[in-house]
Design a protein around this motif. Sequence first.
Motif: not given
Length: 215
Positions: A155, A159, A189, A193
């Motif tokens: 990530l 994120e 985002q 993720a």
Amino acid sequence: MMPKTSTISISDDHPHILHSLKQLFFSVEEFNIVSESTNGKDLLTSLLQHPTDLAITDFALSTHHASIEGVAKLRLLKEKVPNVRLILLTSQNHPAILMKAFDYGVRAIVSKSDPVEEILHACQSVMQQGGRYLSPTISLLKNEYDSESSKDSALTPKEFEVVRLFSSGCSLAQIAARQNRTISTISTQKYNAMRRLGITSNTELIRYAYSLGII
């Protein structure tokens, strides 16, 4: 000299699982089930009073507010009865969450979709060889996850922060206001993720964050 019999505590909220485990170990001389429970709180109480060599439990059992489940249960068991070897017999199928369980003293993980005999193999492996044991289904999940993770799973900092805040109870609008970004950006985002992590629901995302100790 007769080999030492290893003692086992079993814990599950499904009667048929407890029955299957008792049937499995009934004719196995090297193991002896000495206690059973249906939730994490009772399992911990039992182990504090009479520690066993092994404890077989699910990641999460009861949803009752007074129960102790998930990571909280594993943490307490590791802290209070560190010498008890924990084996997860679970329907949880997200590898990132399952692999995190090893940080809390779990020695083996067996999927409930595997043949029940896999629990016996896990117990034998843990007692005789030490180390970690993964059942075939869990091994497959881990291998698939590792393969995907090597491509694109890390990530970004933004994120990660969105995941942390969302899992802590903030709405997308609140996160957007806090970080001075649009709701659309925050939503993207969060979506990215979840895609990287192989997670498909908000509940699973929160469990993942909790397993990492970030909430």
